[in-house]
Design an enzyme around this catalytic site. Structure first.
Site, PDB file in Angstrom:
ATOM      1  N   LYS A  30       0.923  -1.127   0.172  1.00  0.00           N
ATOM      2  CA  LYS A  30       0.132   0.004  -0.135  1.00  0.00           C
ATOM      3  C   LYS A  30       0.965   1.238   0.046  1.00  0.00           C
ATOM      4  O   LYS A  30       0.575   2.141  -0.889  1.00  0.00           O
ATOM      5  CB  LYS A  30      -0.777  -0.029   1.175  1.00  0.00           C
ATOM      6  CG  LYS A  30      -2.191  -0.938   1.159  1.00  0.00           C
ATOM      7  CD  LYS A  30      -2.938  -0.691   2.286  1.00  0.00           C
ATOM      8  CE  LYS A  30      -2.384  -0.709   3.794  1.00  0.00           C
ATOM      9  NZ  LYS A  30      -1.985  -2.006   4.174  1.00  0.00           N
ATOM     10  N   ARG A 105      -9.369   1.538   8.760  1.00  0.00           N
ATOM     11  CA  ARG A 105      -9.043   0.268   9.017  1.00  0.00           C
ATOM     12  C   ARG A 105      -9.862  -0.419   9.946  1.00  0.00           C
ATOM     13  O   ARG A 105      -9.699  -1.582   9.999  1.00  0.00           O
ATOM     14  CB  ARG A 105      -7.608   0.536   9.937  1.00  0.00           C
ATOM     15  CG  ARG A 105      -6.535  -0.237   9.512  1.00  0.00           C
ATOM     16  CD  ARG A 105      -5.261   0.080  10.244  1.00  0.00           C
ATOM     17  NE  ARG A 105      -4.131  -0.511  10.298  1.00  0.00           N
ATOM     18  CZ  ARG A 105      -3.012  -0.137   9.580  1.00  0.00           C
ATOM     19  NH1 ARG A 105      -3.239   0.974   8.808  1.00  0.00           N
ATOM     20  NH2 ARG A 105      -1.938  -0.810   9.343  1.00  0.00           N
ATOM     21  N   ARG A 144      11.538  -5.626   4.506  1.00  0.00           N
ATOM     22  CA  ARG A 144      10.936  -4.389   4.180  1.00  0.00           C
ATOM     23  C   ARG A 144      11.800  -3.514   5.210  1.00  0.00           C
ATOM     24  O   ARG A 144      12.127  -3.705   6.066  1.00  0.00           O
ATOM     25  CB  ARG A 144       9.629  -3.863   4.543  1.00  0.00           C
ATOM     26  CG  ARG A 144       9.369  -2.474   4.714  1.00  0.00           C
ATOM     27  CD  ARG A 144       7.821  -2.345   4.495  1.00  0.00           C
ATOM     28  NE  ARG A 144       7.246  -2.241   5.735  1.00  0.00           N
ATOM     29  CZ  ARG A 144       5.710  -2.273   5.933  1.00  0.00           C
ATOM     30  NH1 ARG A 144       5.046  -1.815   4.938  1.00  0.00           N
ATOM     31  NH2 ARG A 144       5.291  -2.208   7.087  1.00  0.00           N
ATOM     32  N   ARG A 177      11.223  -1.256  10.805  1.00  0.00           N
ATOM     33  CA  ARG A 177      10.352  -1.094  11.835  1.00  0.00           C
ATOM     34  C   ARG A 177      10.034  -1.985  12.831  1.00  0.00           C
ATOM     35  O   ARG A 177      10.317  -3.204  12.588  1.00  0.00           O
ATOM     36  CB  ARG A 177       9.002  -0.826  11.154  1.00  0.00           C
ATOM     37  CG  ARG A 177       8.878   0.562  10.506  1.00  0.00           C
ATOM     38  CD  ARG A 177       7.681   0.499   9.470  1.00  0.00           C
ATOM     39  NE  ARG A 177       6.356   0.091  10.068  1.00  0.00           N
ATOM     40  CZ  ARG A 177       5.343   0.124   9.579  1.00  0.00           C
ATOM     41  NH1 ARG A 177       5.288   0.605   8.269  1.00  0.00           N
ATOM     42  NH2 ARG A 177       4.365  -0.454  10.024  1.00  0.00           N
ATOM     43  N   ARG A 188      -0.370  -8.538  13.527  1.00  0.00           N
ATOM     44  CA  ARG A 188      -0.849  -7.599  12.468  1.00  0.00           C
ATOM     45  C   ARG A 188      -1.828  -8.014  11.386  1.00  0.00           C
ATOM     46  O   ARG A 188      -2.692  -7.790  11.016  1.00  0.00           O
ATOM     47  CB  ARG A 188       0.234  -6.741  11.989  1.00  0.00           C
ATOM     48  CG  ARG A 188       0.979  -5.529  12.834  1.00  0.00           C
ATOM     49  CD  ARG A 188       2.179  -5.105  12.388  1.00  0.00           C
ATOM     50  NE  ARG A 188       2.003  -4.616  10.954  1.00  0.00           N
ATOM     51  CZ  ARG A 188       3.105  -4.694  10.311  1.00  0.00           C
ATOM     52  NH1 ARG A 188       4.290  -4.976  10.378  1.00  0.00           N
ATOM     53  NH2 ARG A 188       2.826  -3.577   8.960  1.00  0.00           N
TER      54      ARG A 188
HETATM   55  P1  ADP Z   1       1.045  -1.696   7.776  1.00  0.00           P
HETATM   56  O1  ADP Z   1      -0.052  -1.039   6.546  1.00  0.00           O
HETATM   57  O2  ADP Z   1       2.089  -1.971   6.822  1.00  0.00           O
HETATM   58  O3  ADP Z   1       0.498  -2.346   8.672  1.00  0.00           O
HETATM   59  P2  ADP Z   1       1.240   1.273   8.617  1.00  0.00           P
HETATM   60  O4  ADP Z   1       2.283   1.992   8.451  1.00  0.00           O
HETATM   61  O5  ADP Z   1      -0.039   1.731   7.594  1.00  0.00           O
HETATM   62  O6  ADP Z   1       1.486  -0.318   8.271  1.00  0.00           O
HETATM   63  O7  ADP Z   1       0.562   1.164  10.199  1.00  0.00           O
HETATM   64  C1  ADP Z   1       1.456   0.617  10.986  1.00  0.00           C
HETATM   65  C2  ADP Z   1       0.721   0.678  12.559  1.00  0.00           C
HETATM   66  O8  ADP Z   1       0.099   2.070  12.673  1.00  0.00           O
HETATM   67  C3  ADP Z   1      -0.265  -0.154  12.547  1.00  0.00           C
HETATM   68  O9  ADP Z   1      -0.331  -1.369  13.031  1.00  0.00           O
HETATM   69  C4  ADP Z   1      -1.480   0.330  13.546  1.00  0.00           C
HETATM   70  O10 ADP Z   1      -0.895   0.149  15.019  1.00  0.00           O
HETATM   71  C5  ADP Z   1      -1.045   1.725  13.447  1.00  0.00           C
HETATM   72  N1  ADP Z   1      -2.370   2.453  12.526  1.00  0.00           N
HETATM   73  C6  ADP Z   1      -1.810   2.935  11.368  1.00  0.00           C
HETATM   74  N2  ADP Z   1      -3.139   3.471  10.693  1.00  0.00           N
HETATM   75  C7  ADP Z   1      -4.253   3.307  11.768  1.00  0.00           C
HETATM   76  C8  ADP Z   1      -5.688   3.526  11.706  1.00  0.00           C
HETATM   77  N3  ADP Z   1      -6.441   3.930  10.670  1.00  0.00           N
HETATM   78  N4  ADP Z   1      -6.192   3.123  12.924  1.00  0.00           N
HETATM   79  C9  ADP Z   1      -5.506   2.491  13.954  1.00  0.00           C
HETATM   80  N5  ADP Z   1      -4.242   2.077  13.919  1.00  0.00           N
HETATM   81  C10 ADP Z   1      -3.491   2.511  12.802  1.00  0.00           C
END
Ligand code: ADP
Ligand code: ZN
Length: 231
Positions: A30, A105, A144, A177, A188
């Protein structure tokens, strides 16, 4: 009279702006695709993950609140995220269009976003769902590397940087990360299946949802996405 005419005109222009949502499991690509699409369409890339990580680096109240959730692979509470995005989407720079990466999400975030957009008289152009199998996802996440400075994503095998550990785009430090480590990756993926997948059904009720295979090269996936976005 002239005023109301003007307002209508501005609203019409605003209507034509590209507003995209990118859905998909962690690691499907994404962030990479959102960055490319933002460049292609001249729209803003809004990654809630990047926003939260920057808040954590700056040790803000939001960052301190979010960190324990992110470290465990859980989601930051809906209320916090909706608060954050309400404020973000009210800013002027989103008026030219945007791609949302990582938000919504959960189902409550999805319905919350509809309310925010309703108040702003904005509509989404498309909801793009990247799909892929577990093997691909785990493999992509574990290799990654992310730029600490600009958020650009590299992969040790598929997309290695020119200089080891250094971001091609800005020269910043590439790091792994904490939540890209195997035990957190598993959590996750489970969280995604439990909390994010129900959103697919929500969006499939209208014709906004477009499913795209997340397999193939970065360029192939970009092509597949662009093909389904209405011109
Ligand atoms: P990925 O899509 O690879 O899991 P992101 O960088 O989008 O990684 O998100 C990393 C973390 O940030 C998530 O695992 C969550 O803990 C938090 N996060 C990001 N966006 C949201 C959201 N919309 N609602 C709740 N937590 C979020
Ligand atoms: Zn960088």
């Amino acid at each position: 009279m002239a005023d109301s005419h003007n307002c209508g005109y501005v609203a019409l222009i605003a209507e034509r702006k590209m507003r995209l949502v990118l859905l998909g499991p962690p690691g499907i690509g994404k962030g990479t695709q959102a960055g490319i699409l933002a460049g292609e369409y001249g729209i803003l890339h809004l990654s809630t993950g990047d926003i939260l990580r920057s808040e954590i680096d700056r040790k803000t109240a939001l960052g301190i609140l979010a960190k324990p959730y992110i470290d465990k692979g859980r989601l930051v509470p809906d209320e916090t995220m909706l608060d954050l995005m309400t404020r973000r989407l009210e800013q002027k720079d989103v008026l030219d269009g945007y791609i949302l990466d990582g938000f919504p999400r959960t189902l409550p975030q999805g319905t919350g976003l509809q309310q925010i957009l309703g108040k702003l008289s904005q509509e989404l152009t498309s909801v793009l769902a990247l799909e892929g199998d577990m093997e691909t996802i785990v493999e992509r996440l574990s290799g990654r590397r992310t730029c600490r400075n600009c958020g650009t994503i590299a992969h040790v095998i598929h997309h290695p940087p020119k200089i080891d550990g250094v971001c091609d785009r800005c020269g910043g430090e590439l790091y792994q990360r904490d939540d890209d480590r195997p035990d957190v990756i598993r959590e996750r993926i489970e969280v995604y299946q439990r909390q994010t997948e129900p959103l697919m059904e929500y969006y499939s009720k209208n014709s906004l949802l477009k499913k795209i295979s997340g397999k193939g090269t970065v360029e192939e996936i970009t092509d597949n996405i662009i093909r389904v976005i209405p011109k």
